[in-house]
Design a protein around this motif. Structure first.
Motif, PDB file in Angstrom:
ATOM      1  N   VAL A 129      -1.217   0.005   8.330  1.00 20.64           N
ATOM      2  CA  VAL A 129      -2.225  -0.595   7.446  1.00 20.64           C
ATOM      3  C   VAL A 129      -3.627  -0.341   8.013  1.00 20.64           C
ATOM      4  CG1 VAL A 129      -3.113  -2.793   6.545  1.00 20.64           C
ATOM      5  CG2 VAL A 129      -0.659  -2.303   6.470  1.00 20.64           C
TER       6      VAL A 129
ATOM      7  N   GLN B 169       0.919  -6.822   3.359  1.00 16.16           N
ATOM      8  CA  GLN B 169       0.663  -5.481   3.896  1.00 16.16           C
ATOM      9  C   GLN B 169       1.165  -4.406   2.941  1.00 16.16           C
ATOM     10  OE1 GLN B 169       2.486  -5.618   7.832  1.00 16.16           O
ATOM     11  NE2 GLN B 169       0.413  -5.716   8.637  1.00 16.16           N
TER      12      GLN B 169
ATOM     13  N   THR C 167      -1.267  -4.160   0.247  1.00 14.57           N
ATOM     14  CA  THR C 167      -2.470  -3.422   0.669  1.00 14.57           C
ATOM     15  C   THR C 167      -2.220  -1.918   0.562  1.00 14.57           C
ATOM     16  OG1 THR C 167      -3.008  -5.156   2.227  1.00 14.57           O
ATOM     17  CG2 THR C 167      -4.066  -3.039   2.604  1.00 14.57           C
ATOM     18  N   LEU C 168      -1.062  -1.493   1.024  1.00 15.70           N
ATOM     19  CA  LEU C 168      -0.763  -0.054   0.958  1.00 15.70           C
ATOM     20  C   LEU C 168      -0.679   0.402  -0.494  1.00 15.70           C
ATOM     21  CD1 LEU C 168       1.859   0.296   3.829  1.00 15.70           C
ATOM     22  CD2 LEU C 168      -0.551   0.944   3.858  1.00 15.70           C
TER      23      LEU C 168
END
Ligand code: CO8
Length: 257
Positions: A37, A86, A89-90
């Motif tokens: 990340v 996470q 987010t990706l």
């Protein structure tokens, strides 16, 4: 700077992230996910990088979440963790992400590859969701993205039996873009990234954004969304430049605005 990754910026506007835990077949422990990340965010913020390649090594892209870390995990811990943020987010990365997959892409490893926008596989790639063998099930898109991609029946077989697909099978079912000999899979992914990196960045960003919209919207909503992004591009200098360059029979020089 990174313990479990090798991160470099290549010529031609390409950021390269290699997962590097060879003794664990690149299993995605929390520290590795944190670093992935961080590396993606750094490339997102770097104007010199226009596309990102994510890979492991020849033996494994990633053999899943790190099973040793899941040993002591319980429900409250899974609920309170930030793991799923996470993955989100990706998923929201605006620059194109290209997975170069060789060897094992299993469980969370396949889910990570499926978060990418293009997947290049080596002939040795083996893709699967073997969580069922651990008494659990996929948790980061393996029942949703996989099913949308390969359809109900193959997804059922993969998730319920844990059987891995060969690269060729994955290609036949549209789970990877292309299959290349193992010596070339990374170079092939980098070439695709370089090709994209040469294009007008705002157009790339809005086109990726619109394609991802197609995953979760009815056609009419998706078409309206697409049109909105299309109109937006008519406000960019790069649109003026692209069209003028075509008419003047020369190469465009993109400004990224
Ligand atoms: N986690 C931890 N260690 C691993 C993992 C893993 N996922 N996979 C392999 N390793 C380790 C092995 O334990 C072994 O260590 P050691 O040398 O100390 O014994 C080393 O890597 C090499 O592996 P093998 O000796 O087993 O190699 P083989 O070639 O014999 O077998 C396999 C390769 C078939 C890939 C085998 O290692 C295997 O089955 N691995 C486990 C695969 C798996 O079950 N993956 C799914 C994990 S669960 C998951 O991903 C859930 C994701 C949820 C995402 C949501 C999070 C928020």
């Amino acid at each position: 700077m990174y313990e479990n990754l090798i991160v470099e910026t290549l010529e031609g506007g390409v950021g390269l992230i290699r997962i590097h835990r060879p003794k664990r077949l690149n299993a995605l422990n929390q520290a590795t996910m944190d670093e992935i990340v961080r590396a993606v965010r750094a490339f997102e913020a770097d104007d010199a990088v226009r596309a990102i390649v994510l890979t492991g090594d020849e033996r494994a892209f990633a053999a899943g979440a790190d099973v040793t870390e899941m040993d002591g995990a319980n429900v409250p811990e899974m609920l309170s963790g930030y793991r799923f943020e996470q993955w989100e987010t990706l998923r929201r990365t605006t620059k194109p992400l290209i997975a170069a997959v060789s060897g094992f892409a299993l469980g969370g490893g396949l889910e990570l590859a499926m978060l990418c926008d293009i997947i290049v596989a080596s002939e040795t790639a083996r893709l699967g969701q073997p969580e069922i063998n651990l008494g659990i099930m996929p948790g980061a898109g393996g029942t949703q993205r996989l099913t949308r991609q390969v359809g109900k029946y193959l997804a059922m077989e993969m998730v319920l039996t844990g059987r891995m697909l060969t690269a060729e099978e994955a290609y036949r079912h549209g789970l990877v873009n292309r299959v290349v000999p193992v010596e070339f899979y990374l170079e092939e992914a980098i070439q695709i990234a370089r090709e994209i990196a040469k294009k007008a960045p705002v157009a790339v960003r809005l086109a990726k954004d619109a394609i991802l919209k197609a995953e979760d919207t009815p056609l009419e909503v998706g078409l309206a969304y697409e049109r909105h992004n299309f109109y937006l591009l008519f406000g960019t200098e790069d649109k003026q430049e692209g069209i003028r360059a075509f008419l003047e029979k020369r190469k465009p020089e993109w400004k990224g605005r």
